[in-house]
Design a protein around this motif. Sequence first.
Motif, mmCIF file in Angstrom:
data_model
loop_
_atom_site.group_PDB
_atom_site.id
_atom_site.type_symbol
_atom_site.label_atom_id
_atom_site.label_comp_id
_atom_site.label_asym_id
_atom_site.label_seq_id
_atom_site.Cartn_x
_atom_site.Cartn_y
_atom_site.Cartn_z
ATOM 1 N N PRO A 9 0.919 -1.321 -0.154
ATOM 2 C CA PRO A 9 -0.182 -0.055 -0.021
ATOM 3 C C PRO A 9 0.802 1.252 0.247
ATOM 4 C CG PRO A 9 0.027 -1.132 2.115
ATOM 5 C CD PRO A 9 0.649 -1.895 1.151
ATOM 6 N N ILE A 10 0.392 2.386 -0.703
ATOM 7 C CA ILE A 10 0.924 3.549 -0.577
ATOM 8 C C ILE A 10 -0.043 4.541 -0.427
ATOM 9 C CG2 ILE A 10 2.970 2.907 -2.320
ATOM 10 C CD1 ILE A 10 1.233 4.183 -4.622
ATOM 11 N N GLU A 11 0.533 5.692 -0.031
ATOM 12 C CA GLU A 11 -0.141 6.904 0.102
ATOM 13 C C GLU A 11 -0.692 7.725 -1.002
ATOM 14 O OE1 GLU A 11 -1.250 7.628 3.388
ATOM 15 O OE2 GLU A 11 -0.173 5.720 4.124
ATOM 16 N N LYS A 12 -1.726 8.265 -0.842
ATOM 17 C CA LYS A 12 -2.051 9.271 -1.873
ATOM 18 C C LYS A 12 -1.143 10.460 -2.329
ATOM 19 C CE LYS A 12 -5.702 11.985 -3.825
ATOM 20 N NZ LYS A 12 -7.135 12.582 -3.737
ATOM 21 N N GLU A 13 -0.498 10.861 -1.186
ATOM 22 C CA GLU A 13 0.517 11.856 -1.236
ATOM 23 C C GLU A 13 1.611 11.695 -0.365
ATOM 24 O OE1 GLU A 13 -1.729 15.438 -0.400
ATOM 25 O OE2 GLU A 13 -2.441 15.678 -2.507
ATOM 26 N N TYR A 14 2.625 12.260 -0.706
ATOM 27 C CA TYR A 14 3.947 12.218 0.174
ATOM 28 C C TYR A 14 4.534 13.600 0.145
ATOM 29 C CZ TYR A 14 3.844 7.211 0.196
ATOM 30 O OH TYR A 14 3.563 5.936 0.345
ATOM 31 N N TRP A 15 5.027 14.190 1.227
ATOM 32 C CA TRP A 15 5.535 15.390 1.331
ATOM 33 C C TRP A 15 6.802 15.554 1.795
ATOM 34 C CZ3 TRP A 15 2.867 19.487 -0.615
ATOM 35 C CH2 TRP A 15 1.752 19.358 -0.764
ATOM 36 N N ILE A 16 7.768 16.202 1.167
ATOM 37 C CA ILE A 16 8.979 16.502 1.591
ATOM 38 C C ILE A 16 9.271 17.925 1.911
ATOM 39 C CG2 ILE A 16 11.497 16.493 0.846
ATOM 40 C CD1 ILE A 16 10.201 13.728 0.614
ATOM 41 N N PRO A 17 9.194 18.216 3.275
ATOM 42 C CA PRO A 17 9.298 19.545 3.592
ATOM 43 C C PRO A 17 10.244 20.656 2.806
ATOM 44 C CG PRO A 17 9.343 18.274 5.334
ATOM 45 C CD PRO A 17 9.547 17.263 4.329
ATOM 46 N N PHE A 18 10.036 21.594 2.584
ATOM 47 C CA PHE A 18 10.987 22.698 1.976
ATOM 48 C C PHE A 18 11.539 23.194 3.378
ATOM 49 C CE2 PHE A 18 8.371 23.768 -2.188
ATOM 50 C CZ PHE A 18 8.713 22.725 -2.716
ATOM 51 N N GLN A 19 12.643 24.096 3.391
ATOM 52 C CA GLN A 19 13.212 24.423 4.477
ATOM 53 C C GLN A 19 13.532 25.875 4.088
ATOM 54 O OE1 GLN A 19 16.241 22.273 5.970
ATOM 55 N NE2 GLN A 19 15.609 20.344 4.743
ATOM 56 N N LEU A 20 13.065 26.939 4.656
ATOM 57 C CA LEU A 20 13.633 28.125 4.515
ATOM 58 C C LEU A 20 14.730 28.587 5.038
ATOM 59 C CD1 LEU A 20 12.207 30.995 3.850
ATOM 60 C CD2 LEU A 20 11.901 31.487 6.484
#
Length: 110
Positions: free
Chosen positions: A88-99
């Motif tokens: 199973p995989i998620e619908k979305e994956y987030w790689i956070p941006f960094q300021l």
Amino acid sequence: MENWLQSFEGQIDAVVGQNDEMALGALQALEGKGLTDRDDIPVVGVDAISDALQAVKDGRLNATVFQDAKGQGAQSVEVAVKYLKGEPIEKEYWIPFQLVTAENVDEFME
């Protein structure tokens, strides 16, 4: 940016470039008009390229945003492998941006 500075004099509060090249171009136009105080018209870019990082370090650019291409690539491969294994995989994956600001710019410079 030069045209905007002429057409909207005194009405521009900040500039956010879609990428660092745009932000650096805007910064060049602002500096050409004598607007060299980072607080006059803050400028932020995206990508954390070396020229932008140096501009942040030099106090010319207010900030840039680091997009973790290595992290994005690694996550993409992990998701693809899971998919191919039928896991199973998620619908979305987030790689956070960094300021990236003057306070942490050294962490991003090579």
